[in-house]
Write an enzyme that holds these catalytic residues in place. Sequence first.
Site, PDB file in Angstrom:
ATOM      1  N   GLU A 258      32.811  30.733   5.807  1.00  0.00           N
ATOM      2  CA  GLU A 258      31.633  31.350   5.204  1.00  0.00           C
ATOM      3  C   GLU A 258      32.164  32.520   4.412  1.00  0.00           C
ATOM      4  O   GLU A 258      32.621  33.514   4.985  1.00  0.00           O
ATOM      5  CB  GLU A 258      30.644  31.779   6.294  1.00  0.00           C
ATOM      6  N   CYS A 297      26.892  39.305   3.094  1.00  0.00           N
ATOM      7  CA  CYS A 297      27.306  38.080   2.412  1.00  0.00           C
ATOM      8  C   CYS A 297      26.134  37.349   1.792  1.00  0.00           C
ATOM      9  O   CYS A 297      26.316  36.487   0.931  1.00  0.00           O
ATOM     10  CB  CYS A 297      28.044  37.158   3.383  1.00  0.00           C
TER      11      CYS A 297
END
Length: 680
Positions: A258, A297
């Site tokens: 990720e 993120c």
Amino acid sequence: MTIRDVQSFIAGAWVAPDSSARDIADAVTGKVIARAGRASVDTGALIEHATRVGGPALRALTFHDRARMLKALALHLQGHKQLLYDLSFSTGATQQDHLIDVDGGIGTMLVIASKGRREMPDGHVYLDGGVEQLSRKGSFVGQHVCTPLQGVAVHINAFNFPVWGMLEKLAPTLLAGVPAIVKPATATCYVTEACVRLMLESGILPDGTIQLVTGGLGDLLAHLGPQDVVSFTGSADTALALRSAPTLLRNSVRFVAEQDSLNASILGPDAVPGTPEFGLFVQEAHREMTTKAGQKCTAIRRIIAPETQVDAVIAALSDRLRATVIGDPRDLATRMGALVSDAQRRDVLAKCTTLATEATRVYGDPHAFPIHGDDAQNGAFLPPMLYHCADPDSATRVHDTEAFGPVATIMGYRDLAHAIALVNRGHGSLVASVITHDPQVAREVVLGAGAFHGRLYINNRDSMAEATGHGAPVPHMVHGGPGRAGGGEELGGVRGVLHYMQRTAVQGSPDILTAVTGQWVPGATATQSPSHPFRRSFDALNIGDTLHTQDREITLEDIAQFAEFTGDTFYAHTDDAAARRNPFFPGRVAHGYLLISFAAGLFVDPGEGPVLANTGLDTLRFQKPVSAGDRIKVQLTVKAKTRRTDTYGEVRWQVALRNHDGDPVAEYELLTMNAYATPR
């Protein structure tokens, strides 16, 4: 000021940093508060302790045992979260940021625990899909099953969420039955260490379940094999370097990434100034720029608005940013804290220089902005900065450069097709959002952009009061994305657990599959119950225990009375000529629900006993019509058992109705709650 030695936890013992340790500064004051790291790590001890101690202990537990363990662990952390709050201020995080990191991490663990209890069996084998018939007569069948990997999960986490980032990986890993080695980012590892200490001190986790490495991992990755998993959160460059390691490639080690992504938000063409959607769009953009000082993120990096609304968005967003108090996060007046370190501050400024080659800064001056708090003047602070890209079609850097801080770039679109093309220029992201009240706009964005994004967040006046927010991954839904976002996937309820398990196709007879899965498979041995199964406690029932009922004739009077009593006078039950014109029926037929009711009458024992309640009926299928004069009988078999509380458990019964010729006419699964012989 005392400098904290942040320790590692390896093979059941705490290990202090050595002379090679790296200093860690307080993000707010700039003063050194901790140090972490060692020149070498005993990787052999890490792996051996995980695989020989932690793994067997976890795999000995059922899914429900592990789910209860996770719930207890989360509740323990809930009672000690103030300690984590207090430490987290030094990372630059505000009290509101703590709710995302600390409370969000605990909440994620609770959801995964709940999913484990409700959606996974109280056993050691997870069933993926139904039984597949591989032979004409049913003597050879197949079933996909999932079992825990027998290696170790290595979790390499980012600096921005030292608690949530660990717990969102740890919960599905432990529920799967796999031990973990946690490697937090050094800049905030002191918060992670405190959280790990709380978990270990609780006494809830079996030995070897979790180990912690603060500082470098040494050559750990070079010792991993095909039963191991690496789950990474961080930059694309670091992910590429790690996943390219020869040992990982050679051994086909699972690698879940990720990584950074250029997430975008689209203002729908219907969301003009004055509409609830326009205000919501500005609110979402402001929140994503300022929460965790933009170090998320999932934060919005590209703001995509109709060309005619760009100026209005800039003005409204600038007004909100101007009112944002920046400074010491310990002060309740502060709305945005510091970046995690001065190094991160410098990195953001360097990325802003790159963005400035294609965009103009329209709000925020990194060299002139107020910082709230006398002790915060030397901290790693930046103001929110908004850039405007006038020509997003020819630009490249605004679509591939992420300033991981309070920075976003606004750009205009001509029509919805253009907006979709722009949002996809990021070449894969964790999340994209569209704020619109027009369902057709939402549909076009999903169809045009869904393949490029791990999550699509659509919000408007109808859902805004309860929506979780563009930047908030929720444990029920997948978190990850294609392309630049890493191509990985986390969370998503039970989906996230399966990343740490092996799916295997098991083939054999129904008896073999029943023994393997712990659930009765049609065609397996059905044992005649020594007494009526409704008279037996949860504990006394065995998988495969079966009741064969007497038969009952269905009469025309039964059909007519059921139609009159229920009001279901559909022509197939009341008009023989009309029913015959229907290709599905030979003439007037019995109601399906009449058959279900009569089936209950055939197998139910009416007296008070261990059966407490009927709580559901699953997978109902009507297989063959029943006409007046036909006779039906029932086979009732214990398919599965699941403990639910201290006083009762759930029994899943396979119910099969057949006619006088032995042909199946209906089948379903009945759920009852049955008392234990002795309350626990």
